[in-house]
Design a protein around this motif. Structure first.
Motif, PDB file in Angstrom:
ATOM      1  N   ALA A 285     -11.003  12.691   2.079  1.00 14.87           N
ATOM      2  CA  ALA A 285     -11.676  13.413   3.163  1.00 14.87           C
ATOM      3  C   ALA A 285     -12.714  12.523   3.837  1.00 14.87           C
ATOM      4  O   ALA A 285     -12.843  12.511   5.070  1.00 14.87           O
ATOM      5  N   ARG A 286     -13.449  11.761   3.052  1.00 13.43           N
ATOM      6  CA  ARG A 286     -14.451  10.856   3.622  1.00 13.43           C
ATOM      7  C   ARG A 286     -13.786   9.734   4.409  1.00 13.43           C
ATOM      8  O   ARG A 286     -14.278   9.325   5.470  1.00 13.43           O
ATOM      9  N   GLY A 287     -12.670   9.233   3.897  1.00  9.72           N
ATOM     10  CA  GLY A 287     -11.941   8.211   4.638  1.00  9.72           C
ATOM     11  C   GLY A 287     -11.432   8.729   5.968  1.00  9.72           C
ATOM     12  O   GLY A 287     -11.508   8.039   6.992  1.00  9.72           O
ATOM     13  N   LEU A 288     -10.917   9.956   5.975  1.00  5.02           N
ATOM     14  CA  LEU A 288     -10.474  10.566   7.227  1.00  5.02           C
ATOM     15  C   LEU A 288     -11.626  10.686   8.217  1.00  5.02           C
ATOM     16  O   LEU A 288     -11.461  10.460   9.419  1.00  5.02           O
ATOM     17  N   ALA A 289     -12.797  11.062   7.706  1.00  2.00           N
ATOM     18  CA  ALA A 289     -13.954  11.235   8.585  1.00  2.00           C
ATOM     19  C   ALA A 289     -14.365   9.914   9.221  1.00  2.00           C
ATOM     20  O   ALA A 289     -14.699   9.860  10.407  1.00  2.00           O
ATOM     21  N   VAL A 290     -14.333   8.838   8.465  1.00  2.00           N
ATOM     22  CA  VAL A 290     -14.742   7.535   8.989  1.00  2.00           C
ATOM     23  C   VAL A 290     -13.700   6.981   9.955  1.00  2.00           C
ATOM     24  O   VAL A 290     -14.028   6.493  11.039  1.00  2.00           O
ATOM     25  N   LEU A 291     -12.426   7.063   9.592  1.00  3.19           N
ATOM     26  CA  LEU A 291     -11.382   6.487  10.437  1.00  3.19           C
ATOM     27  C   LEU A 291     -11.072   7.351  11.649  1.00  3.19           C
ATOM     28  O   LEU A 291     -10.570   6.853  12.653  1.00  3.19           O
ATOM     29  N   ASP A 292     -11.310   8.666  11.545  1.00  2.27           N
ATOM     30  CA  ASP A 292     -11.287   9.562  12.706  1.00  2.27           C
ATOM     31  C   ASP A 292     -10.021   9.458  13.536  1.00  2.27           C
ATOM     32  O   ASP A 292     -10.026   8.945  14.650  1.00  2.27           O
ATOM     33  N   GLY A 293      -8.928   9.939  12.997  1.00  2.00           N
ATOM     34  CA  GLY A 293      -7.714  10.024  13.789  1.00  2.00           C
ATOM     35  C   GLY A 293      -6.844   8.794  13.740  1.00  2.00           C
ATOM     36  O   GLY A 293      -5.700   8.830  14.176  1.00  2.00           O
ATOM     37  N   ALA A 294      -7.357   7.679  13.237  1.00  2.46           N
ATOM     38  CA  ALA A 294      -6.550   6.467  13.134  1.00  2.46           C
ATOM     39  C   ALA A 294      -6.114   6.235  11.697  1.00  2.46           C
ATOM     40  O   ALA A 294      -5.746   5.141  11.323  1.00  2.46           O
ATOM     41  N   ALA A 295      -6.182   7.285  10.878  1.00  2.86           N
ATOM     42  CA  ALA A 295      -6.008   7.121   9.440  1.00  2.86           C
ATOM     43  C   ALA A 295      -4.581   7.429   9.011  1.00  2.86           C
ATOM     44  O   ALA A 295      -4.281   8.514   8.532  1.00  2.86           O
ATOM     45  N   ALA A 296      -3.684   6.471   9.200  1.00  2.00           N
ATOM     46  CA  ALA A 296      -2.367   6.585   8.598  1.00  2.00           C
ATOM     47  C   ALA A 296      -2.520   6.514   7.084  1.00  2.00           C
ATOM     48  O   ALA A 296      -3.499   5.967   6.569  1.00  2.00           O
ATOM     49  N   GLU A 297      -1.549   7.071   6.361  1.00  3.68           N
ATOM     50  CA  GLU A 297      -1.677   7.141   4.902  1.00  3.68           C
ATOM     51  C   GLU A 297      -1.821   5.761   4.277  1.00  3.68           C
ATOM     52  O   GLU A 297      -2.609   5.572   3.347  1.00  3.68           O
ATOM     53  N   ASP A 298      -1.062   4.781   4.782  1.00  2.45           N
ATOM     54  CA  ASP A 298      -1.165   3.446   4.189  1.00  2.45           C
ATOM     55  C   ASP A 298      -2.525   2.818   4.489  1.00  2.45           C
ATOM     56  O   ASP A 298      -3.084   2.083   3.667  1.00  2.45           O
ATOM     57  N   THR A 299      -3.091   3.124   5.673  1.00  4.19           N
ATOM     58  CA  THR A 299      -4.427   2.624   6.000  1.00  4.19           C
ATOM     59  C   THR A 299      -5.464   3.226   5.065  1.00  4.19           C
ATOM     60  O   THR A 299      -6.330   2.523   4.531  1.00  4.19           O
ATOM     61  N   LEU A 300      -5.386   4.533   4.861  1.00  5.19           N
ATOM     62  CA  LEU A 300      -6.311   5.189   3.937  1.00  5.19           C
ATOM     63  C   LEU A 300      -6.190   4.607   2.536  1.00  5.19           C
ATOM     64  O   LEU A 300      -7.193   4.367   1.862  1.00  5.19           O
ATOM     65  N   ALA A 301      -4.966   4.392   2.096  1.00 11.09           N
ATOM     66  CA  ALA A 301      -4.757   3.871   0.743  1.00 11.09           C
ATOM     67  C   ALA A 301      -5.416   2.510   0.575  1.00 11.09           C
ATOM     68  O   ALA A 301      -6.044   2.227  -0.450  1.00 11.09           O
ATOM     69  N   ARG A 302      -5.301   1.651   1.602  1.00 13.02           N
ATOM     70  CA  ARG A 302      -5.894   0.312   1.494  1.00 13.02           C
ATOM     71  C   ARG A 302      -7.415   0.361   1.579  1.00 13.02           C
ATOM     72  O   ARG A 302      -8.111  -0.321   0.824  1.00 13.02           O
ATOM     73  N   VAL A 303      -7.943   1.166   2.494  1.00 12.32           N
ATOM     74  CA  VAL A 303      -9.398   1.238   2.643  1.00 12.32           C
ATOM     75  C   VAL A 303     -10.048   1.844   1.408  1.00 12.32           C
ATOM     76  O   VAL A 303     -11.095   1.387   0.942  1.00 12.32           O
ATOM     77  N   LEU A 304      -9.419   2.890   0.852  1.00 11.12           N
ATOM     78  CA  LEU A 304     -10.005   3.612  -0.282  1.00 11.12           C
ATOM     79  C   LEU A 304      -9.603   3.026  -1.633  1.00 11.12           C
ATOM     80  O   LEU A 304     -10.106   3.465  -2.668  1.00 11.12           O
ATOM     81  N   GLU A 305      -8.663   2.060  -1.606  1.00  7.07           N
ATOM     82  CA  GLU A 305      -8.157   1.454  -2.839  1.00  7.07           C
ATOM     83  C   GLU A 305      -7.567   2.518  -3.760  1.00  7.07           C
ATOM     84  O   GLU A 305      -7.818   2.557  -4.967  1.00  7.07           O
ATOM     85  N   LEU A 306      -6.766   3.396  -3.156  1.00  7.90           N
ATOM     86  CA  LEU A 306      -6.026   4.411  -3.891  1.00  7.90           C
ATOM     87  C   LEU A 306      -4.535   4.154  -3.720  1.00  7.90           C
ATOM     88  O   LEU A 306      -4.112   3.474  -2.783  1.00  7.90           O
ATOM     89  N   SER A 307      -3.734   4.720  -4.599  1.00  6.73           N
ATOM     90  CA  SER A 307      -2.290   4.589  -4.451  1.00  6.73           C
ATOM     91  C   SER A 307      -1.812   5.459  -3.293  1.00  6.73           C
ATOM     92  O   SER A 307      -2.428   6.486  -2.979  1.00  6.73           O
ATOM     93  N   PRO A 308      -0.724   5.067  -2.634  1.00  8.08           N
ATOM     94  CA  PRO A 308      -0.179   5.912  -1.554  1.00  8.08           C
ATOM     95  C   PRO A 308       0.142   7.323  -2.031  1.00  8.08           C
ATOM     96  O   PRO A 308      -0.019   8.289  -1.279  1.00  8.08           O
ATOM     97  N   GLU A 309       0.597   7.449  -3.285  1.00  2.66           N
ATOM     98  CA  GLU A 309       0.916   8.776  -3.821  1.00  2.66           C
ATOM     99  C   GLU A 309      -0.327   9.643  -3.919  1.00  2.66           C
ATOM    100  O   GLU A 309      -0.301  10.836  -3.569  1.00  2.66           O
ATOM    101  N   ALA A 310      -1.440   9.056  -4.394  1.00  4.38           N
ATOM    102  CA  ALA A 310      -2.688   9.819  -4.513  1.00  4.38           C
ATOM    103  C   ALA A 310      -3.188  10.262  -3.148  1.00  4.38           C
ATOM    104  O   ALA A 310      -3.685  11.384  -2.985  1.00  4.38           O
ATOM    105  N   VAL A 311      -3.054   9.390  -2.148  1.00  2.00           N
ATOM    106  CA  VAL A 311      -3.486   9.747  -0.794  1.00  2.00           C
ATOM    107  C   VAL A 311      -2.629  10.881  -0.247  1.00  2.00           C
ATOM    108  O   VAL A 311      -3.145  11.847   0.335  1.00  2.00           O
ATOM    109  N   ALA A 312      -1.311  10.785  -0.441  1.00  2.00           N
ATOM    110  CA  ALA A 312      -0.413  11.828   0.069  1.00  2.00           C
ATOM    111  C   ALA A 312      -0.717  13.179  -0.580  1.00  2.00           C
ATOM    112  O   ALA A 312      -0.771  14.214   0.102  1.00  2.00           O
ATOM    113  N   LEU A 313      -0.936  13.189  -1.897  1.00  2.00           N
ATOM    114  CA  LEU A 313      -1.251  14.436  -2.594  1.00  2.00           C
ATOM    115  C   LEU A 313      -2.604  14.992  -2.151  1.00  2.00           C
ATOM    116  O   LEU A 313      -2.777  16.208  -2.007  1.00  2.00           O
ATOM    117  N   SER A 314      -3.562  14.105  -1.927  1.00  2.00           N
ATOM    118  CA  SER A 314      -4.890  14.547  -1.493  1.00  2.00           C
ATOM    119  C   SER A 314      -4.829  15.163  -0.102  1.00  2.00           C
ATOM    120  O   SER A 314      -5.467  16.195   0.165  1.00  2.00           O
TER     121      SER A 314
END
Length: 422
Positions: A285-314
């Protein structure tokens, strides 16, 4: 304010509790995302049982006590008024159970945390009141219940099968399946009744608004309220508070403006939802707030250092709660609340991580400029195009306007051409 679109659940609970004295026990499992109305159903069951003369044993799971042995069972057995002799005996058995459980892995359901004779004694303490009158066992936020308590509770439910009793358990569905062995055992209960809850429909939101607004106003703003809240009951109530300050307490029906007001109550409700989920969901949620509309799942995963699966489930959980739709916050006010709640150092780290992606070939540039300014971060962009993407957008957005509609497209394209050609 009783939730609409839950009439069947309320009626079923009332029917069960009115007939428990003449039948075997029932187990009711109330599940759903954060703030979907689980506690309201459980509280209704408690009120009905107390009015009918039940012995009520009640507890709530707490995040900080998730690994504390017997935390839930101690609430159930020592929370109400009891004879002193019985309380002292139960307290001794609880102490013995705690000592035994301290020697076990607090996160392992495979291990038996409490000795068999202690479980039998504690089970007797829960079952014996049925000799005098029906019993209701009610546990909220079961996803935070400690494993030793769950093992004792599972044994008690077996003993209660033929007794005048009801068990109401409420827990949050979400990213992970919590306490899977207990959940599997619950499915084998012959009297199990499942009550899965979701967010409210647009029609239900409109009915809720009619309790406080005139018919025309409720009909006029219902669609916007549902779109902003996603049908989350807590967020809908917060919008009512912001729209009609004080009216919910005094029960007045007032006329309102043409659009829902998004204020302090709504922002607090957003944060309440997010601070009750798993840490990875809050991080997304915080990553979405910072990236603001430009947050593709793979981008979020790299910025947050989470797995793509964890991002998709979140993201799926955030959508189930009603905060996010299509990978973006439903309402800019929700996003702003998340940003305001983000510690400055964490916000700066997220921004700089996003900006680093600008330097990677083939990566879509996130819109992060206004956060860069807020964080006092200096970006050494390597191209005029990257500098353009870092330009702050006009502060004209609100919950009734899409982000794109706030950009003066003709002048923007002209300025972009001038910037890149120079």
């Amino acid at each position: 304010m009783r939730l609409v679109e839950r009439a069947d659940e309320f009626a079923l609970l009332e029917e069960i509790l009115s007939g428990t004295g003449d039948m075997s026990s029932r187990v009711i499992a109330v599940t759903g995302p954060v703030a979907s109305g689980k506690s309201e159903l459980l509280n209704f069951a408690v009120d009905q049982a107390e009015a009918a003369g039940f012995t009520v044993l009640r507890a709530i799971g707490l995040r900080r006590q998730r690994r504390t042995p017997m935390a839930v069972l101690e609430q159930l057995l020592l929370g109400g008024e009891q004879p002193r002799e019985r309380s002292e005996s139960v307290a001794k058995q609880l102490d013995a159970a705690k000592f035994s459980a301290l020697l076990k892995d607090p996160d392992s359901e495979q291990e038996e945390h409490v000795k068999a004779h202690t479980i039998r004694s504690l089970t007797t303490a829960m079952v014996s009141p049925t000799k005098e009158r029906p019993v209701l066992i009610a546990v909220d936020d079961m996803h935070y219940a400690d494993i030793p308590s769950l093992q004792c509770l599972r044994h008690a439910m077996e003993e209660l099968r033929t007794k005048p009793a009801a068990v109401v358990l409420a827990w949050r569905t979400g990213l992970r399946l919590t306490r899977p062995l207990f959940g599997a055992g619950l499915l084998r209960q012959p009297g199990l009744i499942r009550m899965p809850l979701t967010t409210l429909s647009g029609q239900a939101v409109a009915e809720l608004l009619r309790e406080y607004l005139d018919e025309a106003t409720a009909r006029r703003i219902a669609r916007d309220v549902h779109r902003i809240s996603g049908g989350n009951p807590l967020l809908v109530r917060a919008l009512v508070h912001d729209l009609l300050p004080g009216s919910e307490q005094c029960g007045r029906r007032l006329r309102t403006p043409h659009a829902p007001a998004v204020g302090h109550a709504f922002r607090q409700a957003v944060l309440s939802c997010l601070h009750r989920v798993e840490p990875s969901v809050l991080a997304v949620a915080r990553g979405l707030a910072v990236l603001d509309g430009a947050a593709a799942e793979d981008t979020l995963a790299r910025v947050l250092e989470l797995s793509p699966e964890a991002v998709a489930l979140s993201l799926r959980e955030l959508e189930a709660i009603g905060l996010v739709d299509g990978g973006t916050f439903r309402c800019p006010a929700a996003r702003d609340a998340v940003l305001a709640d983000l510690p400055p150092d964490d916000r700066t780290a997220l921004i700089l991580g996003a900006v680093d992606l600008l330097r990677q070939p083939g990566t879509e540039a996130p819109v992060v400029a206004r956060h860069i300014i807020a964080a006092d971060a200096v970006v050494d962009a390597q191209s005029p195009e990257a500098q353009w993407e870092a330009a702050p957008p006009p502060p004209l957005r609100d919950c009734r306007t899409s982000p794109a509609s706030n950009w003066p497209t003709a002048s923007v394209e002209a300025d972009r051409t001038a910037a890149t050609s120079g």
